[in-house]
Design an enzyme around this catalytic site. Structure first.
Site, short mmCIF file in Angstrom:
data_model
loop_
_atom_site.label_atom_id
_atom_site.label_comp_id
_atom_site.label_asym_id
_atom_site.label_seq_id
_atom_site.Cartn_x
_atom_site.Cartn_y
_atom_site.Cartn_z
N GLY A 1 8.16 -4.43 6.84
CA GLY A 1 9.42 -4.80 6.19
C GLY A 1 10.25 -5.72 7.45
O GLY A 1 10.32 -6.69 7.53
N GLY A 2 11.01 -4.98 8.22
CA GLY A 2 12.06 -5.43 8.70
C GLY A 2 11.54 -6.59 9.72
O GLY A 2 12.04 -7.73 9.88
N SER B 1 7.81 0.60 10.22
CA SER B 1 8.19 0.44 11.66
C SER B 1 7.32 -0.54 12.49
O SER B 1 7.29 -0.08 13.85
CB SER B 1 9.10 1.46 12.22
N ASN C 1 6.83 -7.47 3.27
CA ASN C 1 7.70 -6.83 2.23
C ASN C 1 9.17 -7.24 2.37
O ASN C 1 9.80 -6.46 3.16
CB ASN C 1 7.52 -5.39 2.19
N TRP C 2 9.58 -8.20 1.81
CA TRP C 2 11.11 -8.60 2.27
C TRP C 2 12.04 -7.96 1.50
O TRP C 2 13.23 -8.03 1.66
CB TRP C 2 11.17 -10.06 1.93
N LYS C 3 11.41 -6.81 0.38
CA LYS C 3 12.56 -6.23 -0.33
C LYS C 3 13.62 -6.93 -0.69
O LYS C 3 13.46 -8.14 -1.26
CB LYS C 3 13.33 -5.17 0.71
N GLU D 1 10.65 3.59 -1.70
CA GLU D 1 11.84 3.08 -2.30
C GLU D 1 11.85 3.04 -3.77
O GLU D 1 12.88 3.50 -4.44
CB GLU D 1 12.30 1.83 -1.72
N GLU E 1 2.33 4.50 4.04
CA GLU E 1 3.38 4.54 4.85
C GLU E 1 4.34 5.67 4.81
O GLU E 1 5.14 6.22 3.58
CB GLU E 1 4.35 3.36 3.93
N HIS F 1 5.91 1.62 -4.04
CA HIS F 1 6.60 1.90 -2.48
C HIS F 1 7.67 2.98 -2.84
O HIS F 1 8.21 3.27 -3.71
CB HIS F 1 7.47 0.55 -2.47
N GLY G 1 11.67 1.54 7.77
CA GLY G 1 13.16 1.07 8.44
C GLY G 1 13.57 1.90 9.30
O GLY G 1 15.03 1.68 9.47
C1 PEP Z 1 8.26 -1.32 4.07
O1 PEP Z 1 9.26 -1.68 3.75
O2 PEP Z 1 7.27 -1.01 3.52
C2 PEP Z 1 8.25 -1.08 5.38
C3 PEP Z 1 7.10 -0.51 6.06
O3 PEP Z 1 9.39 -1.50 6.36
P1 PEP Z 1 9.48 -1.37 7.82
O4 PEP Z 1 8.56 -2.21 8.53
O5 PEP Z 1 10.86 -1.90 8.07
O6 PEP Z 1 9.66 0.08 8.08
#
Ligand code: PEP
Length: 254
Positions: free
Chosen positions: A235-236, A214, A9-11, A98, A168, A96, A174
């Site tokens: 994500g990251g 994470s 997930n590049w956001k 967010e 999640e 999500h 994040g």
């Molecule tokens: C996400 O955005 O769905 C996510 C899990 O981000 P991260 O891996 O950065 O925690």
């Protein structure tokens, strides 16, 4: 056996040219990655066409990060399920945290989006998760059960088999704080039990439940090694080719 699915997930990162750089780099590593895993990348809307064009012959699939529940009309700034299909997108991340917390998406809106995605045979990656306050307040199961039950309202058994759930915990997204493998496994087991209540065991045994929050190359093996964890939403650690590739390599044992 459920086939694991790992999604990036590049956001709000990577326009078309960064998307192209990533895909060219990642494709060069693909042969060295495990075969028994579905790999999905979710770029921003403007980069989807570039991604599906570059990946038309690849085993890597493309996901959107959101979509409208509407088909067309006066909905400024929105993108429909049909439009995503037209550019060969196959998955869509819905609900999500967010989207829920920043853009106020409710379970009812997320449900409408999930139903719309299935209408055009886009596979939803349906995100659920609790805040730290909810977990510490003893509300974990109640919150997840409501998100799942309301989010999946009117979703058929067949559609459920084409739905991926991403658990999640909001406090782990994040933040660098990751659920312990036991916390994650226990919660995944609970999520699967709710799917069993709704659809029966033969469906729930087949539904893939990703963990997100994470996930990194160095914790992927332990998390994805848990019985009810069928992959990751990342994500990251999915923004760089090397770390996304290492995460897949470490997380999937063949
Ligand atoms: C996400 O955005 O769905 C996510 C899990 O981000 P991260 O891996 O950065 O925690």
């Amino acid at each position: 056996m459920r086939k694991p699915i790992i999604a990036a997930n590049w956001k709000l990162n990577k326009g078309p040219s960064d998307t192209e750089d990533f895909i060219r780099g990642f494709e060069s590593k693909l042969a060295s990655l495990p075969k028994g895993v579905d790999i999905v990348i979710a770029p921003p809307f403007v980069s989807l066409v570039k991604a599906t064009e570059l990946l038309s012959q690849s085993r890597v699939r493309v996901s959107a990060q959101n979509m409208s529940e509407q088909d067309n009309g006066a909905y400024t700034g929105e993108v429909s399920a049909f439009m995503l299909k037209e550019v060969f997108v196959q998955y869509v991340i819905l609900g999500h945290s967010e989207r829920r917390s920043i853009y106020g998406e409710t379970d009812a809106v997320i449900n409408a989006k999930i139903l719309k995605a299935h209408e055009v045979e886009l596979k939803p990656i349906f995100c659920i998760g609790e805040t730290l306050q909810e977990r510490e307040g003893g509300k974990l199961e109640e919150v997840l059960r409501t998100q799942i039950t309301d989010g999946l309202k009117d979703v058929s058994e067949k559609q459920m088999l084409d739905t991926v759930i991403a658990y999640e915990p909001v406090w782990a997204i994040g933040t660098g704080v990751v659920a312990t493998p036991k916390q994650a496994q226990d919660t995944h087991e609970f999520v699967r039990s709710v799917i069993t209540d709704l659809y029966g065991v033969s469906v729930s045994e087949k539904v893939r439940i990703q963990y997100g929050g994470s996930v990194k190359p160095d914790n992927a093996a332990e998390l994805l090694g848990q019985k009810d964890i069928d992959g990751a939403l990342v994500g990251g650690a999915a923004l760089e080719v090397a770390s996304f590739a290492d995460l897949i390599k470490n997380g999937v044992v063949e």
